[in-house]
Design a protein around this motif. Structure first.
Motif, short mmCIF file in Angstrom:
data_model
loop_
_atom_site.label_atom_id
_atom_site.label_comp_id
_atom_site.label_asym_id
_atom_site.label_seq_id
_atom_site.Cartn_x
_atom_site.Cartn_y
_atom_site.Cartn_z
N GLU A 202 0.83 -1.21 0.00
CA GLU A 202 0.00 0.00 0.00
C GLU A 202 0.86 1.26 0.00
O GLU A 202 0.56 2.23 -0.70
CB GLU A 202 -0.93 -0.02 1.22
CG GLU A 202 -2.06 -1.05 1.08
CD GLU A 202 -2.87 -1.20 2.35
OE1 GLU A 202 -2.41 -0.71 3.43
OE2 GLU A 202 -3.96 -1.80 2.30
N LYS A 203 1.94 1.24 0.78
CA LYS A 203 2.86 2.38 0.80
C LYS A 203 3.53 2.57 -0.56
O LYS A 203 3.67 3.70 -1.05
CB LYS A 203 3.92 2.17 1.88
CG LYS A 203 3.40 2.28 3.30
CD LYS A 203 3.05 3.72 3.66
CE LYS A 203 2.70 3.84 5.13
NZ LYS A 203 2.37 5.25 5.51
N LEU A 204 3.95 1.47 -1.18
CA LEU A 204 4.63 1.56 -2.47
C LEU A 204 3.68 2.05 -3.56
O LEU A 204 4.04 2.91 -4.38
CB LEU A 204 5.20 0.19 -2.85
CG LEU A 204 6.36 -0.32 -2.00
CD1 LEU A 204 6.64 -1.79 -2.31
CD2 LEU A 204 7.61 0.52 -2.24
N ILE A 205 2.47 1.52 -3.58
CA ILE A 205 1.48 1.95 -4.57
C ILE A 205 1.15 3.42 -4.40
O ILE A 205 1.04 4.18 -5.38
CB ILE A 205 0.20 1.08 -4.47
CG1 ILE A 205 0.51 -0.35 -4.93
CG2 ILE A 205 -0.93 1.68 -5.32
CD1 ILE A 205 -0.64 -1.33 -4.68
N GLU A 235 15.77 6.13 -2.23
CA GLU A 235 16.00 6.67 -0.88
C GLU A 235 17.45 6.53 -0.43
O GLU A 235 17.77 6.85 0.72
CB GLU A 235 15.07 5.98 0.12
CG GLU A 235 13.60 6.15 -0.15
CD GLU A 235 13.17 7.60 -0.05
OE1 GLU A 235 13.56 8.27 0.94
OE2 GLU A 235 12.44 8.08 -0.96
N ASP A 236 18.34 6.05 -1.32
CA ASP A 236 19.75 5.85 -0.99
C ASP A 236 19.93 4.93 0.22
O ASP A 236 20.79 5.16 1.08
CB ASP A 236 20.45 7.19 -0.73
CG ASP A 236 20.57 8.03 -2.00
OD1 ASP A 236 20.75 7.43 -3.08
OD2 ASP A 236 20.47 9.27 -1.90
N GLN A 250 11.14 1.67 8.01
CA GLN A 250 11.11 3.02 8.59
C GLN A 250 11.01 4.07 7.48
O GLN A 250 10.26 5.05 7.60
CB GLN A 250 12.36 3.25 9.43
CG GLN A 250 12.37 4.62 10.13
CD GLN A 250 13.58 4.78 11.03
OE1 GLN A 250 14.49 3.95 11.03
NE2 GLN A 250 13.60 5.85 11.80
N ALA A 251 11.77 3.88 6.38
CA ALA A 251 11.73 4.82 5.27
C ALA A 251 10.36 4.87 4.61
O ALA A 251 9.94 5.92 4.10
CB ALA A 251 12.80 4.46 4.25
N LEU A 252 9.65 3.74 4.64
CA LEU A 252 8.29 3.70 4.09
C LEU A 252 7.27 4.34 5.01
O LEU A 252 6.12 4.57 4.63
CB LEU A 252 7.88 2.25 3.81
CG LEU A 252 8.47 1.59 2.57
CD1 LEU A 252 8.22 0.08 2.60
CD2 LEU A 252 7.89 2.20 1.30
#
Length: 254
Positions: A202-205, A235-236, A250-252
């Motif tokens: 869901e976060k990626l979409i 996001e490196d 965490q980055a998501l």
């Protein structure tokens, strides 16, 4: 006839007797390794680095299809039955195809050594000449590379088995690890599934990544793994391995 052990091989045996066994499941990423991240025992990592060097020298890529495997999980597409003491079970083996440009060489092509391009022949010749590495074509499995730990050190294999299998279970099964410690998400056979996978999707979409689906389905398939890797690259994050661990989660924003 008397066979003499090579100095390199003899040195390797001496080192193994002197230093205690180290066993820990690690993620390996190499410049020439593509498709799936490699899960391997820490003692197999130097051999993976050597495989990566051989691949880089010959301008080819290692298309990983399998590395460390949980006990009892069916192996999709296996061309020979898995061995009872398989080195996959302790993270000391990989299954792979070879990719050059857009051409993928699978078991059908790799099993006919003489018809392979010279660069692939040189790659496997380097594997065969290595004092420890072993190409599976010698037992009719041309997509397999290991270090023959199960044959040369069966007692060590038995010692490593419960440790690696326990760590694999801790990575892949929710509720096994410490309370409130989320599992590591990555591409497996069969596919990992659950609400934690769905949350990642869901976060990626929502951020515009293409998963090949319009709504999250909770299955961590190849498209989800590739989308995770693209997110990590953007996001490196290090490593870029298509696996959802603490840093990626965490980055998501999870």
């Amino acid at each position: 006839m008397i066979f003499k052990r090579s100095p390199i091989k003899k040195q390797y045996l001496i080192i193994r007797r002197i230093f205690p066994m180290a066993t820990e499941l690690k993620t390996f990423t190499g410049s020439q390794f593509i498709n799936k991240p490699v899960l391997a025992d820490i003692e197999f990592i130097p051999h993976l680095e050597k495989i990566n060097d051989f691949a880089a020298t010959n301008g080819l890529e290692i298309y990983v299809t399998s590395s460390a495997r949980p006990w009892g999980v069916p192996v999709a597409g296996a061309i020979i039955p898995p061995a009872r003491m398989s080195n996959h079970l302790i993270g000391h083996a990989i299954d792979m195809n070879i990719q050059i440009g857009r051409k993928l060489y699978t078991s059908h092509e790799l099993g006919d050594f003489n018809s392979l391009p010279s660069t692939i022949q040189a790659f496997f010749t380097a594997i065969r000449k290595h004092p420890v590495l072993h190409w599976g074509e010698d037992f009719s499995d041309p997509v397999h590379i290991d270090d023959r730990l199960n044959k040369n050190y069966p007692n060590t294999w038995k010692q490593k088995l419960p440790i690696i299998q326990s760590e694999l279970t801790g990575l892949t099964q929710p509720g096994i690890r410490a309370v409130n410690s989320p599992r590591l998400l990555f591409l497996t056979t069969p596919l990992m599934e659950g609400n934690d996978v769905k949350a990642v999707q869901e976060k990626l979409i929502a951020q515009g990544f293409d998963l090949g689906i319009t709504r999250a389905d909770g299955l961590f398939g190849p498209a989800t793994s590739q989308a995770v890797a693209k997110f990590q690259d953007r996001e490196d994050l290090d490593p870029i391995d298509g696996m959802v661990g603490d840093k990626t989660r965490q980055a998501l924003g999870l």
